[in-house]
Design a protein around this motif. Structure first.
Motif, PDB file in Angstrom:
ATOM      1  N   HIS A 110       0.949  -1.390   0.141  1.00 28.54           N
ATOM      2  CA  HIS A 110      -0.017   0.040  -0.061  1.00 28.54           C
ATOM      3  C   HIS A 110       1.390   1.063  -0.256  1.00 28.54           C
ATOM      4  O   HIS A 110       0.506   2.812  -0.564  1.00 28.54           O
ATOM      5  CB  HIS A 110      -0.824   0.327   1.223  1.00 28.54           C
ATOM      6  N   LEU A 111       1.868   1.251   0.880  1.00 25.77           N
ATOM      7  CA  LEU A 111       2.905   2.257   0.490  1.00 25.77           C
ATOM      8  C   LEU A 111       3.523   2.433  -0.460  1.00 25.77           C
ATOM      9  O   LEU A 111       3.127   4.361  -1.028  1.00 25.77           O
ATOM     10  CB  LEU A 111       4.211   2.322   1.553  1.00 25.77           C
ATOM     11  N   GLY A 112       4.161   1.812  -1.123  1.00 22.81           N
ATOM     12  CA  GLY A 112       4.506   2.012  -2.618  1.00 22.81           C
ATOM     13  C   GLY A 112       3.941   2.091  -3.721  1.00 22.81           C
ATOM     14  O   GLY A 112       3.974   3.311  -4.215  1.00 22.81           O
ATOM     15  N   LEU A 113       2.157   1.390  -3.316  1.00 21.29           N
ATOM     16  CA  LEU A 113       1.168   2.491  -4.506  1.00 21.29           C
ATOM     17  C   LEU A 113       1.415   3.621  -4.558  1.00 21.29           C
ATOM     18  O   LEU A 113       0.607   4.213  -5.244  1.00 21.29           O
ATOM     19  CB  LEU A 113       0.457   1.326  -4.232  1.00 21.29           C
ATOM     20  N   ALA A 114       0.829   4.057  -2.650  1.00 23.49           N
ATOM     21  CA  ALA A 114       0.269   5.374  -2.370  1.00 23.49           C
ATOM     22  C   ALA A 114       1.079   6.139  -3.330  1.00 23.49           C
ATOM     23  O   ALA A 114       1.253   6.814  -4.126  1.00 23.49           O
ATOM     24  CB  ALA A 114      -0.188   5.541  -0.997  1.00 23.49           C
ATOM     25  N   ALA A 115       2.723   5.764  -2.890  1.00 18.89           N
ATOM     26  CA  ALA A 115       3.989   6.761  -3.591  1.00 18.89           C
ATOM     27  C   ALA A 115       3.646   6.354  -5.295  1.00 18.89           C
ATOM     28  O   ALA A 115       4.079   8.020  -5.495  1.00 18.89           O
ATOM     29  CB  ALA A 115       5.550   6.484  -3.890  1.00 18.89           C
ATOM     30  N   ARG A 116       3.134   5.874  -6.037  1.00 22.40           N
ATOM     31  CA  ARG A 116       2.986   5.380  -7.210  1.00 22.40           C
ATOM     32  C   ARG A 116       1.707   6.683  -7.917  1.00 22.40           C
ATOM     33  O   ARG A 116       1.306   7.490  -8.526  1.00 22.40           O
ATOM     34  CB  ARG A 116       2.677   3.887  -7.651  1.00 22.40           C
ATOM     35  N   LEU A 117       1.002   6.688  -6.929  1.00 28.69           N
ATOM     36  CA  LEU A 117       0.039   6.926  -7.673  1.00 28.69           C
ATOM     37  C   LEU A 117       0.401   9.157  -7.125  1.00 28.69           C
ATOM     38  O   LEU A 117      -0.706   9.571  -8.135  1.00 28.69           O
ATOM     39  CB  LEU A 117      -1.630   7.367  -6.647  1.00 28.69           C
ATOM     40  N   TRP A 118       0.740   9.576  -6.237  1.00 27.04           N
ATOM     41  CA  TRP A 118       1.171  10.695  -5.922  1.00 27.04           C
ATOM     42  C   TRP A 118       2.427  10.635  -6.510  1.00 27.04           C
ATOM     43  O   TRP A 118       1.992  11.926  -7.015  1.00 27.04           O
ATOM     44  CB  TRP A 118       1.723  11.012  -4.298  1.00 27.04           C
ATOM     45  N   SER A 119       2.937  10.259  -7.020  1.00 26.36           N
ATOM     46  CA  SER A 119       3.804  10.654  -7.519  1.00 26.36           C
ATOM     47  C   SER A 119       3.746  11.967  -8.883  1.00 26.36           C
ATOM     48  O   SER A 119       4.240  12.989  -9.338  1.00 26.36           O
ATOM     49  CB  SER A 119       5.482   9.778  -8.096  1.00 26.36           C
ATOM     50  N   PRO A 120       3.041  10.863 -10.299  1.00 23.72           N
ATOM     51  CA  PRO A 120       2.890  11.758 -10.856  1.00 23.72           C
ATOM     52  C   PRO A 120       2.494  12.887 -11.461  1.00 23.72           C
ATOM     53  O   PRO A 120       2.347  14.090 -12.027  1.00 23.72           O
ATOM     54  CB  PRO A 120       2.724  10.749 -12.220  1.00 23.72           C
ATOM     55  N   VAL A 121       0.896  12.884  -9.724  1.00 22.18           N
ATOM     56  CA  VAL A 121      -0.438  13.808 -10.166  1.00 22.18           C
ATOM     57  C   VAL A 121       0.721  14.811  -9.880  1.00 22.18           C
ATOM     58  O   VAL A 121       0.642  16.632 -10.211  1.00 22.18           O
ATOM     59  CB  VAL A 121      -0.895  13.331  -9.475  1.00 22.18           C
ATOM     60  N   LEU A 122       1.746  14.918  -8.221  1.00 24.69           N
ATOM     61  CA  LEU A 122       2.334  15.649  -7.663  1.00 24.69           C
ATOM     62  C   LEU A 122       3.214  17.251  -9.013  1.00 24.69           C
ATOM     63  O   LEU A 122       3.283  18.042  -9.028  1.00 24.69           O
ATOM     64  CB  LEU A 122       3.649  15.415  -6.365  1.00 24.69           C
ATOM     65  N   GLY A 123       3.826  15.722  -9.505  1.00 22.77           N
ATOM     66  CA  GLY A 123       4.781  16.798 -10.835  1.00 22.77           C
ATOM     67  C   GLY A 123       4.216  17.160 -11.687  1.00 22.77           C
ATOM     68  O   GLY A 123       4.508  18.372 -11.942  1.00 22.77           O
ATOM     69  N   SER A 124       3.710  16.348 -12.388  1.00 24.69           N
ATOM     70  CA  SER A 124       2.440  17.311 -13.101  1.00 24.69           C
ATOM     71  C   SER A 124       1.816  18.993 -12.624  1.00 24.69           C
ATOM     72  O   SER A 124       2.219  19.629 -13.484  1.00 24.69           O
ATOM     73  CB  SER A 124       1.642  16.626 -13.629  1.00 24.69           C
ATOM     74  N   ALA A 125       1.911  18.695 -11.402  1.00 27.08           N
ATOM     75  CA  ALA A 125       0.686  19.931 -10.749  1.00 27.08           C
ATOM     76  C   ALA A 125       1.777  20.617 -10.544  1.00 27.08           C
ATOM     77  O   ALA A 125       1.685  22.579 -10.573  1.00 27.08           O
ATOM     78  CB  ALA A 125       0.131  19.668  -9.574  1.00 27.08           C
ATOM     79  N   LEU A 126       2.705  20.536  -9.932  1.00 24.18           N
ATOM     80  CA  LEU A 126       4.179  21.621  -9.410  1.00 24.18           C
ATOM     81  C   LEU A 126       5.026  22.581 -10.508  1.00 24.18           C
ATOM     82  O   LEU A 126       5.161  23.359 -10.347  1.00 24.18           O
ATOM     83  CB  LEU A 126       4.344  21.092  -8.598  1.00 24.18           C
TER      84      LEU A 126
END
Length: 234
Positions: A68-84
């Motif tokens: 779950h921890l790894g999957l959460a990081a997998r979901l956050w990363s591209p969205v945060l990168g694109s947003a910022l």
């Protein structure tokens, strides 16, 4: 907020994919021919099984938490990168995955769409909706069913993964490092993430209020943001 052209969403994702495998999401329509793609939360049980085998974890809840921890990081990363980096928040509602693959879970967007955001408040609202409401809430429920893990632990994992992804992003793209901290603060005060941990020290220091259970793996220990200072006795 307004709708972003699909091409700008795809361009943003293609750019941040260069940061690392956790930031990569395919937008290639040709991927549709692959019959192995599935939607979350389908495949969560398979992901936990693969993680347990890789870790040699005897306890299902330990493997489930790590997956779950790894999957959460997998979901956050591209969205945060694109947003910022680009001011664009892709929608994860059309997301597909192949959970049984080794390494970072392969992700593909069956439809490319998203929002343009301006400022930390808009970014936090759109990112939370994309990652948490469109994907992570369903994933959390599936992990809880599989391993009976407490909600507080799952939200702690989500918060830890969020801050970890922002640390990677701040290092890879120093120009957005200051905004990484602003967005972390806004997101950690939103919805299920509220109360999951506290900021410590300067920058992106963070201490969660739960433990991911990694210390229960043979040879494991405490993570840098763990609520414990010494591992509990089993």
């Amino acid at each position: 907020m307004k709708q972003a052209p699909p091409a700008s969403v795809a361009d943003a994702l293609a750019d941040v994919a260069g940061i690392g495998p956790f930031f990569a999401v395919s937008t290639d329509p040709a991927e549709e021919v692959d019959p192995l793609w599935r939607s979350f939360p389908d495949g969560v049980a398979a992901l936990i099984e693969v993680t347990a085998a890789r870790m040699g974890a005897a306890e299902a809840r330990v493997a489930a938490s790590t997956a779950h921890l790894g999957l959460a990081a997998r979901l956050w990363s591209p969205v945060l990168g694109s947003a910022l980096v680009h001011g664009v928040v892709p929608s994860l509602a059309p997301l597909r995955h192949r959970a049984g693959a080794p390494g970072a879970v392969p992700l593909w967007l069956a439809e490319v769409r998203g929002l343009r955001v301006d400022g930390p408040a808009e970014a936090a609202e759109a990112v939370y909706r994309s990652v948490v409401e469109e994907q992570l809430e369903g994933v959390n429920a599936a992990v809880h069913r599989e391993a009976r893990i407490a909600d507080g632990l799952l939200w702690g994992n989500a918060a830890s993964a969020l801050v970890g992804a922002l640390r990677v992003l701040a290092t890879a793209r120093p120009a957005v490092a200051g905004r990484c901290g602003e967005l972390a603060g806004a997101l950690l005060g939103t919805g299920g993430l509220r109360g999951s941990g506290t900021a410590v020290g300067p920058g992106l220091g963070f201490r969660r209020r739960s433990c991911c259970l990694y210390y229960r793996v043979s040879g494991g220990g405490l993570c840098g943001d763990c609520c414990f200072t010494t591992a509990p006795r089993s």
